[in-house]
Design a protein around this motif. Structure first.
Motif, PDB file in Angstrom:
ATOM      1  N   ARG A  95      14.575  22.585  36.010  1.00  0.00           N
ATOM      2  CA  ARG A  95      13.762  21.557  35.365  1.00  0.00           C
ATOM      3  C   ARG A  95      14.660  20.479  34.790  1.00  0.00           C
ATOM      4  O   ARG A  95      15.858  20.678  34.598  1.00  0.00           O
ATOM      5  CB  ARG A  95      12.891  22.156  34.250  1.00  0.00           C
ATOM      6  CG  ARG A  95      11.872  23.182  34.709  1.00  0.00           C
ATOM      7  CD  ARG A  95      11.119  23.777  33.521  1.00  0.00           C
ATOM      8  NE  ARG A  95      10.042  24.653  33.934  1.00  0.00           N
ATOM      9  CZ  ARG A  95      10.188  25.924  34.268  1.00  0.00           C
ATOM     10  NH1 ARG A  95      11.394  26.473  34.218  1.00  0.00           N
ATOM     11  NH2 ARG A  95       9.156  26.645  34.630  1.00  0.00           N
ATOM     12  N   ALA A 121       9.946  17.957  33.790  1.00  0.00           N
ATOM     13  CA  ALA A 121       9.588  17.772  35.198  1.00  0.00           C
ATOM     14  C   ALA A 121      10.368  18.747  36.065  1.00  0.00           C
ATOM     15  O   ALA A 121      11.480  19.173  35.721  1.00  0.00           O
ATOM     16  CB  ALA A 121       9.871  16.335  35.639  1.00  0.00           C
ATOM     17  N   VAL A 179       9.381   9.440  37.577  1.00  0.00           N
ATOM     18  CA  VAL A 179       8.367   9.837  36.596  1.00  0.00           C
ATOM     19  C   VAL A 179       8.168   8.664  35.645  1.00  0.00           C
ATOM     20  O   VAL A 179       9.136   8.129  35.101  1.00  0.00           O
ATOM     21  CB  VAL A 179       8.808  11.088  35.809  1.00  0.00           C
ATOM     22  CG1 VAL A 179       7.866  11.344  34.638  1.00  0.00           C
ATOM     23  CG2 VAL A 179       8.858  12.300  36.730  1.00  0.00           C
ATOM     24  N   ARG A 231       4.017  17.514  28.806  1.00  0.00           N
ATOM     25  CA  ARG A 231       4.420  16.338  28.035  1.00  0.00           C
ATOM     26  C   ARG A 231       4.044  16.543  26.580  1.00  0.00           C
ATOM     27  O   ARG A 231       3.001  17.132  26.285  1.00  0.00           O
ATOM     28  CB  ARG A 231       3.699  15.063  28.500  1.00  0.00           C
ATOM     29  CG  ARG A 231       3.883  14.635  29.924  1.00  0.00           C
ATOM     30  CD  ARG A 231       2.994  13.419  30.200  1.00  0.00           C
ATOM     31  NE  ARG A 231       3.016  12.984  31.587  1.00  0.00           N
ATOM     32  CZ  ARG A 231       3.713  11.950  32.043  1.00  0.00           C
ATOM     33  NH1 ARG A 231       4.436  11.234  31.184  1.00  0.00           N
ATOM     34  NH2 ARG A 231       3.685  11.610  33.311  1.00  0.00           N
ATOM     35  N   GLY A 290      10.021  16.316  40.811  1.00  0.00           N
ATOM     36  CA  GLY A 290       9.562  15.381  39.799  1.00  0.00           C
ATOM     37  C   GLY A 290       8.171  15.681  39.270  1.00  0.00           C
ATOM     38  O   GLY A 290       7.659  14.941  38.417  1.00  0.00           O
ATOM     39  N   ASP A 291       7.548  16.752  39.744  1.00  0.00           N
ATOM     40  CA  ASP A 291       6.210  17.101  39.254  1.00  0.00           C
ATOM     41  C   ASP A 291       6.288  17.419  37.762  1.00  0.00           C
ATOM     42  O   ASP A 291       7.102  18.246  37.320  1.00  0.00           O
ATOM     43  CB  ASP A 291       5.652  18.311  40.004  1.00  0.00           C
ATOM     44  CG  ASP A 291       5.343  18.001  41.463  1.00  0.00           C
ATOM     45  OD1 ASP A 291       5.191  16.816  41.797  1.00  0.00           O
ATOM     46  OD2 ASP A 291       5.270  18.951  42.266  1.00  0.00           O
ATOM     47  N   VAL A 292       5.428  16.780  36.977  1.00  0.00           N
ATOM     48  CA  VAL A 292       5.444  16.956  35.528  1.00  0.00           C
ATOM     49  C   VAL A 292       4.854  18.317  35.173  1.00  0.00           C
ATOM     50  O   VAL A 292       3.742  18.657  35.583  1.00  0.00           O
ATOM     51  CB  VAL A 292       4.671  15.822  34.837  1.00  0.00           C
ATOM     52  CG1 VAL A 292       4.549  16.096  33.340  1.00  0.00           C
ATOM     53  CG2 VAL A 292       5.385  14.489  35.075  1.00  0.00           C
TER      54      VAL A 292
END
Length: 360
Positions: free
Chosen positions: A76, A89, A52, A99, A94-96
């Motif tokens: 997570r 993530a 990421v 943020r 690793g998918d966000v």
């Protein structure tokens, strides 16, 4: 000791390694030093599974990499950068998920030459951070979507991490801001108590430690102190015991049985049942400054700034090194805390992370 795998990294990192039986996560930087890059490796093979990247511009003392250890919780991982970027993530992919930037959101105006250092903390589905801004000295976010649960005003941040504990009959968040030690109600953010030390200007890096019904605090200007709490959950400001010589500026001491171990100029072994009196003081060039300590029931692993790993007898009546290995020759200034899962140790140097088997 056998090297199971090793993977290259771009730069020296200050943040600790986070690991489970499946995943190993470490903070890194882009080659041009403009972005944080968090890398996730397969714990068994070392294969990089995902990364990421977060744009993070600026210049800090001791480099620009993340100081915080990634927090793994509920499928997570929470990644907190030195410039205030917090990323949630998916641990497997690793998918966000979301943020935020706490420097911007909470209008942090302090220069923070070392950046944001405290690692994220989870308590009963509240994600706790210490931005130290005008609109949020301490904050709690919903870990699922990043929305604010509460924010409380107060002082600028310290450089250490917070803990959560049941002590003095109250569940509370405990840690340092820039000038004091405090306790906060995790449900509301209300500050329960404040303790300002007699000597000012501590960096407030070491994490407080709860041992049974006492709190152990160690800083470079005020030494090591042991506090008790009143029945209302507030700290008794008069320490029950003090030891002035253990004065770590970056290292958090550790408890093994009824002994407290800490490094500052030497490795100190203090008696928790005898007013923090020293049982022994270990003089060793490798332990002159910072050391990351990991404890078992009767052993202590000390990871040094110079890339040495020492195995120490935690029960002996004198300083006893059972084994020592140089893992990263020629290094200096290694501050990242290792992780251990089962019999595997995950440890980083300036340009590499290694997985080491500790099997006999």
């Amino acid at each position: 000791m056998k090297v199971l795998w090793r993977q290259p990294l771009t730069t020296r990192g200050l943040g600790g390694v986070a690991a489970t039986q499946q995943y190993v996560i470490v903070g890194d930087r882009a080659l041009n030093d403009t972005a944080d890059v968090y890398r996730c490796f397969d714990a068994r093979t070392g294969e990089e599974l995902w990364s990421v990247r977060t744009l993070a511009l600026g210049q800090l003392d001791y480099g620009n990499s993340s100081r915080a250890t990634p927090l793994i919780h509920g499928g997570r991982v929470y990644l907190f950068g030195a410039f205030g970027d917090l990323v949630c993530a998916d641990l497997a992919t690793g998918d966000v998920q979301w943020r935020v930037n706490v420097r911007d959101d909470y209008e942090v105006t302090e220069p923070l030459p070392w950046g944001f250092c405290g690692s994220p903390l989870i308590d009963e589905e509240r994600l706790i951070l210490s931005p130290g801004g005008e609109f949020g000295s301490i904050i709690a976010l919903n870990p699922i979507d990043g929305e604010e649960v509460w924010a409380t005003t107060g002082q600028p941040p310290g450089y250490g991490s917070f803990i959560v504990a049941d002590i003095g009959g109250a569940r509370q968040i405990i840690g340092h801001d820039a000038v004091s030690l405090g306790g906060w109600d995790p449900k509301s953010g209300e500050r329960l108590w404040t303790l300002t030390p007699p000597q000012p200007n501590d960096f407030n890096v070491p994490t407080p430690i709860v041992d049974r019904d006492t709190l152990i605090v160690a800083t470079e200007n005020n030494g090591t102190r042991l506090y008790r709490f009143n029945d209302d959950g507030r700290i008794d400001p008069a320490p029950e015991a003090t030891f002035a010589e253990l004065v770590p500026d970056t290292q958090t001491p550790i408890v093994v049985g009824r002994r407290l171990f800490g490094a500052s100029g030497a490795l100190y072994c203090l008696d928790l049942d005898n007013g923090l009196q020293p049982i022994w003081i270990g003089k060793d060039e490798a332990l002159h400054q910072h050391a990351s300590l990991i404890a078992a029931e009767n052993r202590l692993l000390a990871w040094t700034e110079t890339g040495e790993l020492l195995l120490i007898d935690a029960t002996a009546d004198e300083f006893t090194v059972l084994d020592r290995r140089t893992l990263f020759p020629g290094e200096n200034g290694l501050l990242s805390h290792p992780a251990i899962v089962g019999h595997t140790l995950y440890i980083r140097g300036t340009n590499e992370i290694q997985a080491l088997s500790l099997e006999p």
